[in-house]
Scaffold this motif. Structure first.
Motif, short mmCIF file in Angstrom:
data_model
loop_
_atom_site.label_atom_id
_atom_site.label_comp_id
_atom_site.label_asym_id
_atom_site.label_seq_id
_atom_site.Cartn_x
_atom_site.Cartn_y
_atom_site.Cartn_z
N GLU A 27 0.84 -1.20 0.00
CA GLU A 27 0.00 0.00 0.00
C GLU A 27 0.87 1.25 0.00
O GLU A 27 0.59 2.22 -0.72
CB GLU A 27 -0.91 0.02 1.21
CG GLU A 27 -2.01 -1.01 1.18
CD GLU A 27 -2.84 -1.00 2.45
OE1 GLU A 27 -2.74 -0.02 3.22
OE2 GLU A 27 -3.58 -1.96 2.69
N LEU A 28 1.91 1.22 0.80
CA LEU A 28 2.82 2.36 0.88
C LEU A 28 3.52 2.59 -0.45
O LEU A 28 3.60 3.73 -0.92
CB LEU A 28 3.86 2.12 1.99
CG LEU A 28 4.86 3.22 2.25
CD1 LEU A 28 4.15 4.46 2.78
CD2 LEU A 28 5.90 2.76 3.26
N MET A 29 3.96 1.53 -1.10
CA MET A 29 4.62 1.66 -2.41
C MET A 29 3.62 2.14 -3.46
O MET A 29 3.99 2.91 -4.35
CB MET A 29 5.24 0.33 -2.83
CG MET A 29 6.43 -0.08 -2.01
SD MET A 29 7.80 1.06 -2.22
CE MET A 29 7.90 1.81 -0.63
N GLY A 30 2.36 1.70 -3.37
CA GLY A 30 1.34 2.17 -4.30
C GLY A 30 1.09 3.66 -4.15
O GLY A 30 0.93 4.38 -5.14
N VAL A 32 3.28 5.83 -3.04
CA VAL A 32 4.48 6.50 -3.56
C VAL A 32 4.40 6.57 -5.09
O VAL A 32 4.69 7.61 -5.68
CB VAL A 32 5.77 5.77 -3.11
CG1 VAL A 32 6.98 6.29 -3.84
CG2 VAL A 32 5.95 5.93 -1.61
N ALA A 33 3.97 5.47 -5.72
CA ALA A 33 3.85 5.46 -7.18
C ALA A 33 2.81 6.47 -7.66
O ALA A 33 3.03 7.17 -8.66
CB ALA A 33 3.49 4.06 -7.67
N LYS A 34 1.68 6.58 -6.96
CA LYS A 34 0.66 7.55 -7.33
C LYS A 34 1.20 8.98 -7.20
O LYS A 34 0.90 9.84 -8.02
CB LYS A 34 -0.57 7.39 -6.44
CG LYS A 34 -1.39 6.17 -6.77
CD LYS A 34 -2.58 6.06 -5.84
CE LYS A 34 -3.33 4.77 -6.08
NZ LYS A 34 -4.44 4.62 -5.12
N GLY A 35 1.98 9.21 -6.15
CA GLY A 35 2.57 10.52 -5.97
C GLY A 35 3.54 10.87 -7.09
O GLY A 35 3.55 12.01 -7.57
N ILE A 36 4.33 9.91 -7.51
CA ILE A 36 5.28 10.14 -8.60
C ILE A 36 4.55 10.42 -9.90
O ILE A 36 4.90 11.34 -10.65
CB ILE A 36 6.24 8.95 -8.74
CG1 ILE A 36 7.17 8.87 -7.53
CG2 ILE A 36 7.05 9.04 -10.03
CD1 ILE A 36 8.01 7.61 -7.47
N LYS A 37 3.48 9.64 -10.18
CA LYS A 37 2.70 9.87 -11.41
C LYS A 37 2.05 11.24 -11.39
O LYS A 37 2.03 11.95 -12.40
CB LYS A 37 1.63 8.79 -11.55
CG LYS A 37 2.17 7.45 -11.95
CD LYS A 37 1.06 6.43 -12.08
CE LYS A 37 1.59 5.06 -12.38
NZ LYS A 37 0.51 4.06 -12.45
#
Length: 64
Positions: A27-30, A32-37
């Motif tokens: 969930e945490l990595m997801g 982070v990925a949403k934030g980067i996108k």
């Protein structure tokens, strides 16, 4: 003394898994990925040229 052995890294990994749990890390990595996108999309929007806004001109002859 400056580098860690494999046992040190396994203990650190075990502690991290105990603290966050198995489900929390993906969930945490997801997130982070949403934030980067979102950041990349915002940067792309800033680079795109803005369209000039159309202004409405009022003619004095039409208003009576």
């Amino acid at each position: 003394m400056g580098s860690f052995s494999i046992w040190h890294w396994l203990i650190v990994l075990a502690i991290v898994l105990l603290m966050f749990g198995r489900g929390k890390i993906p969930e945490l990595m997801g997130d982070v990925a949403k934030g980067i996108k979102s950041f990349k999309k915002g940067m792309a929007d800033d680079d795109a040229p803005a369209e000039p806004s159309k202004t409405v001109e009022h003619k004095a002859d039409e208003v009576k």
